[in-house]
Write an enzyme that holds these catalytic residues in place. Structure first.
Site, PDB file in Angstrom:
ATOM      1  N   TYR A  39       0.865  -1.176   0.000  1.00 38.24           N
ATOM      2  CA  TYR A  39       0.000   0.000   0.000  1.00 38.24           C
ATOM      3  C   TYR A  39       0.904   1.229   0.000  1.00 38.24           C
ATOM      4  O   TYR A  39       1.880   1.279   0.745  1.00 38.24           O
ATOM      5  CB  TYR A  39      -0.869   0.026   1.259  1.00 38.24           C
ATOM      6  CG  TYR A  39      -1.861  -1.104   1.367  1.00 38.24           C
ATOM      7  CD1 TYR A  39      -3.155  -0.954   0.881  1.00 38.24           C
ATOM      8  CD2 TYR A  39      -1.519  -2.315   1.970  1.00 38.24           C
ATOM      9  CE1 TYR A  39      -4.084  -1.973   0.999  1.00 38.24           C
ATOM     10  CE2 TYR A  39      -2.441  -3.345   2.083  1.00 38.24           C
ATOM     11  CZ  TYR A  39      -3.720  -3.171   1.594  1.00 38.24           C
ATOM     12  OH  TYR A  39      -4.631  -4.175   1.702  1.00 38.24           O
ATOM     13  N   VAL A  68      -5.277  -4.183   7.447  1.00 39.61           N
ATOM     14  CA  VAL A  68      -5.303  -4.576   6.040  1.00 39.61           C
ATOM     15  C   VAL A  68      -4.442  -5.814   5.803  1.00 39.61           C
ATOM     16  O   VAL A  68      -3.522  -6.104   6.565  1.00 39.61           O
ATOM     17  CB  VAL A  68      -4.835  -3.425   5.117  1.00 39.61           C
ATOM     18  CG1 VAL A  68      -5.757  -2.224   5.215  1.00 39.61           C
ATOM     19  CG2 VAL A  68      -3.395  -3.008   5.409  1.00 39.61           C
ATOM     20  N   CYS A  69      -4.770  -6.539   4.719  1.00 37.59           N
ATOM     21  CA  CYS A  69      -3.960  -7.665   4.276  1.00 37.59           C
ATOM     22  C   CYS A  69      -4.211  -7.866   2.786  1.00 37.59           C
ATOM     23  O   CYS A  69      -4.494  -6.912   2.066  1.00 37.59           O
ATOM     24  CB  CYS A  69      -4.247  -8.930   5.093  1.00 37.59           C
ATOM     25  SG  CYS A  69      -5.905  -9.613   4.895  1.00 37.59           S
ATOM     26  N   GLU A  70      -4.132  -9.105   2.311  1.00 38.41           N
ATOM     27  CA  GLU A  70      -4.346  -9.349   0.892  1.00 38.41           C
ATOM     28  C   GLU A  70      -5.822  -9.363   0.515  1.00 38.41           C
ATOM     29  O   GLU A  70      -6.241  -8.724  -0.438  1.00 38.41           O
ATOM     30  CB  GLU A  70      -3.702 -10.668   0.455  1.00 38.41           C
ATOM     31  CG  GLU A  70      -3.853 -10.915  -1.038  1.00 38.41           C
ATOM     32  CD  GLU A  70      -3.225 -12.203  -1.506  1.00 38.41           C
ATOM     33  OE1 GLU A  70      -2.858 -12.262  -2.685  1.00 38.41           O
ATOM     34  OE2 GLU A  70      -3.110 -13.161  -0.715  1.00 38.41           O
ATOM     35  N   ILE A  97      -5.848  -5.816  -0.290  1.00 40.20           N
ATOM     36  CA  ILE A  97      -5.133  -5.122  -1.359  1.00 40.20           C
ATOM     37  C   ILE A  97      -5.653  -5.530  -2.739  1.00 40.20           C
ATOM     38  O   ILE A  97      -5.505  -4.786  -3.707  1.00 40.20           O
ATOM     39  CB  ILE A  97      -3.594  -5.314  -1.245  1.00 40.20           C
ATOM     40  CG1 ILE A  97      -2.859  -4.181  -1.987  1.00 40.20           C
ATOM     41  CG2 ILE A  97      -3.184  -6.707  -1.711  1.00 40.20           C
ATOM     42  CD1 ILE A  97      -1.392  -4.053  -1.641  1.00 40.20           C
TER      43      ILE A  97
END
Length: 128
Positions: A39, A68-70, A97
């Protein structure tokens, strides 16, 4: 049993607003994932889920936090962990993401690794 949601979830568009207002993004992906695609936001730290329990205290309790992550699963687990450890202003970003890239939001690295991972454009799946 009553269904309780401990963690509020927001979409990448709302996350953009939070970032502009000074929220901290906490990326729980592993270091190699972040090295490949990250990011591109001013306030972000990486605490991989594999070591999250040992390092979560590095996350400030006095500012808004977006996990957040994938794809949103690992970050949801980490957000729940934070809520259970006294953090009050924590949300999870849905779809990770993958959706962030699909929306054209800023990243550093190779977006090809996630494009198409969700099976299509987000405009057909009803995201914001």
């Amino acid at each position: 049993m009553e269904n309780q949601t401990l963690v509020k979830e927001i979409c990448p568009t709302t996350t953009q607003k939070w970032v502009k207002e000074g929220a901290l993004l906490v990326d729980v992906r592993e270091k190699d994932e972040v090295a490949q695609l990250a990011y591109d936001v001013p306030n972000i730290i990486n605490i991989p889920l594999s070591v999250f329990e040992e390092h979560f205290t590095e996350i400030p309790k006095d500012k808004p936090v977006v996990m957040v992550c994938e794809s949103g699963g690992r970050s949801l687990r980490a957000a729940g962990f934070l809520v259970n450890h006294g953090y009050e202003n924590v949300v999870n970003m849905e779809h990770g993401i993958i959706r962030w890239v699909q929306k054209g939001f800023p990243t550093k690295g190779d977006t090809a690794s996630v494009l198409g991972a969700d099976g299509g454009c987000c405009s057909t799946s009803g995201c914001c």
